[in-house]
Every structure is written in C-alpha cells, then in structure tokens.
Write an enzyme that holds these catalytic residues in place. Structure first.
Site, PDB file in Angstrom:
ATOM      1  N   PHE A 134     -12.852  71.959 -27.667  1.00  0.00           N
ATOM      2  CA  PHE A 134     -13.094  71.157 -27.362  1.00  0.00           C
ATOM      3  C   PHE A 134     -11.515  70.279 -26.778  1.00  0.00           C
ATOM      4  O   PHE A 134     -10.804  70.167 -27.824  1.00  0.00           O
ATOM      5  CB  PHE A 134     -14.139  70.207 -26.897  1.00  0.00           C
ATOM      6  CG  PHE A 134     -14.156  69.013 -27.894  1.00  0.00           C
ATOM      7  CD1 PHE A 134     -13.066  67.592 -28.253  1.00  0.00           C
ATOM      8  CD2 PHE A 134     -14.135  68.702 -29.507  1.00  0.00           C
ATOM      9  CE1 PHE A 134     -13.318  66.612 -28.988  1.00  0.00           C
ATOM     10  CE2 PHE A 134     -14.440  68.678 -30.796  1.00  0.00           C
ATOM     11  CZ  PHE A 134     -13.589  67.006 -29.922  1.00  0.00           C
ATOM     12  N   CYS A 135     -11.332  69.947 -25.647  1.00  0.00           N
ATOM     13  CA  CYS A 135     -10.005  69.145 -25.150  1.00  0.00           C
ATOM     14  C   CYS A 135     -10.237  68.176 -23.942  1.00  0.00           C
ATOM     15  O   CYS A 135     -11.178  67.955 -23.718  1.00  0.00           O
ATOM     16  CB  CYS A 135      -8.796  69.814 -25.331  1.00  0.00           C
ATOM     17  SG  CYS A 135      -9.421  71.207 -23.493  1.00  0.00           S
ATOM     18  N   THR A 136      -9.217  67.912 -23.313  1.00  0.00           N
ATOM     19  CA  THR A 136      -9.698  66.783 -22.349  1.00  0.00           C
ATOM     20  C   THR A 136     -10.728  67.611 -21.236  1.00  0.00           C
ATOM     21  O   THR A 136     -11.485  66.830 -20.946  1.00  0.00           O
ATOM     22  CB  THR A 136      -8.000  66.126 -22.101  1.00  0.00           C
ATOM     23  OG1 THR A 136      -7.088  66.112 -22.942  1.00  0.00           O
ATOM     24  CG2 THR A 136      -8.409  65.659 -21.164  1.00  0.00           C
TER      25      THR A 136
END
Length: 251
Positions: free
Chosen positions: A182-184
């Site tokens: 996951f990331c922004t």
C-alpha cells in the site's frame, strides 16, 4: 464548508509526443485556474491538482475525452485553501521512479484488493483462503511516521528506488502469507506488487486506490494516524480532512 476541490490520480498508459501533451495540459489547467503538479512520462500520468469544483470538473472532462485517460480513477478531497502555489507540468523518465525499467504496469496490473475487502480481511485476521495478512508499507520512512496500518511492515526506506533491494533482502519473511502493498494513492504499491510477483513472491496484492481510497470507502479501519500528502495540507485524516490549513500555499 471547504470549497477547494483536491484531486489525485494516475494511470499507466503509453504516451508519446510528451512536449505537445505537456503544453496542452498546462494551458488547459491554467485556463481552469488550477494549481498543482502533473507528471508525464512514456509510461503514463500522475497528477495532484486543486481548484474550484467547476474548474476541476471542466479540466477532467477535457482530459477524459482522450481515450488514453477515459478510465482515469480520480480520488477527491476538500480543503479551505489551495495547497499549491503554482501550476506545473513536468516530463519525467518515470511517473514514479523505481529504476527498474522492466517493471511495466501498463503491460498488466498486479492483482488488486478492494478497500472494503481488505478491511474485512484485517478484521477477520486472514484472507478468504485462511492465509495470514501482511501489510507492506511501500512509502518513505517520514511518510510512515505520520500514520500507517497497525502492524504494517516498514523497512524504513528513504526513497522508493530502495524498495526492490529491501524486498530481496526480506523475501523469506513474506513467503506463505498474503502480502498487501500500500501507498498514498496507489501508484507506488502498483509497481511494488509487480516487482514482488516477478521476484517469486506468491499471493501479492496492491491496495486498490491506496490509502486515500481506503479512507474514502472504509473510514480508515485498522489505520493508525494520518496519511502524509506532498502539499501544504501536510496530511489527511481518515475523514480526508487536512491536518494543516496554511492559508497561503507555498508548494
């Protein structure tokens, strides 16, 4: 009521004639009185823009009239002030730098897990096939410090180009588990998931739409803290409200 609309979006899609596209996008964004940053590369587009609802929607309508961007998925948030000072359109070698040219998301996405499905997995402590869930934060250490999923793996990388080396050094700890990168907003975790799959790690997913989409659809269940963003809002809480309102943006 917050009257500034902020959007974030990306898409891996083959692009050519980048200087021409850059000039047209800049002119259209300026005409719509938008501010922010658009990154263009041969592999696709990545953008963060802010303006009035009318300006944002008119620009998006123009952009999505191009078949290459017709299916662009846009994430919205709102603020009292425009968190950017300028309107920039830049041509880059990659829209998110990884330094692994063989990783080409436009050739096919890695499997993605929807935010609501992930929330259910986290609550039940396993995926639907009974495997334990590992949340893998692909962001830089200073972003993670603002907030992350409870129990997430954080390799304390300083830049995304260090991610492949970290994967190879820690591959054994991921085996036999369902790994959710996951990331922004989704762009880094998409490349990350493809790299991990090509490195031989099974059961890898990307969080579809990243943390921002997860906040939007689940209210941030299982996430501790806020999501760092690269503008003067500093971070967004799980309701997508900014943690800072500078009044005068200074991108």
């Amino acid at each position: 009521m917050s009257n500034v609309v902020n959007i974030a979006a990306y898409k891996f899609v083959p692009l050519d004639e980048l200087p021409v596209l850059r000039a047209e996008m800049l002119a259209r964004a300026q005409a719509a009185e938008l501010k922010g940053t658009i990154l263009l590369a041969e592999e696709g587009i990545n953008l963060f823009l802010a303006g009035t609802a009318t300006g944002i929607e008119s620009w998006l309508q123009w952009l999505q009239s191009d078949p290459r961007f017709a299916e662009l998925e846009v994430k919205y948030s709102f603020s009292d002030h425009v968190p950017f000072r300028k309107m920039l359109v830049k041509i880059k070698r990659e829209i998110i730098r990884m330094n692994h040219p063989a990783i080409q998301p436009r050739a096919g996405r890695a499997p993605a897990v929807a935010p609501t499905t992930l929330a259910r997995w986290l609550e039940q402590g396993q995926d639907d096939e009974g495997r334990p869930i590992v949340m893998l934060d692909t962001r830089n250490a200073f972003e993670v410090d603002e907030g992350t999923f409870e129990g997430a793996i954080d390799w304390r990388i300083d830049r995304f180009t260090q991610f492949p080396e970290a994967v190879l050094a820690n591959r054994g700890s991921l085996e036999g588990k369902t790994v959710v990168s996951f990331c922004t907003g989704g762009i880094r975790c998409e490349k990350a998931a493809i790299f991990m799959a090509e490195a031989g790690i099974d059961h890898v997913y990307q969080l579809d739409g990243g943390i921002l989409k997860y906040f939007e659809e689940t209210g941030g269940r299982g996430f501790k803290g806020n999501c760092f963003v690269f503008d003067e809002r500093v971070a967004l809480d799980p309701s997508l409200a900014p943690t800072a309102e500078p009044g005068e943006a200074s991108q």
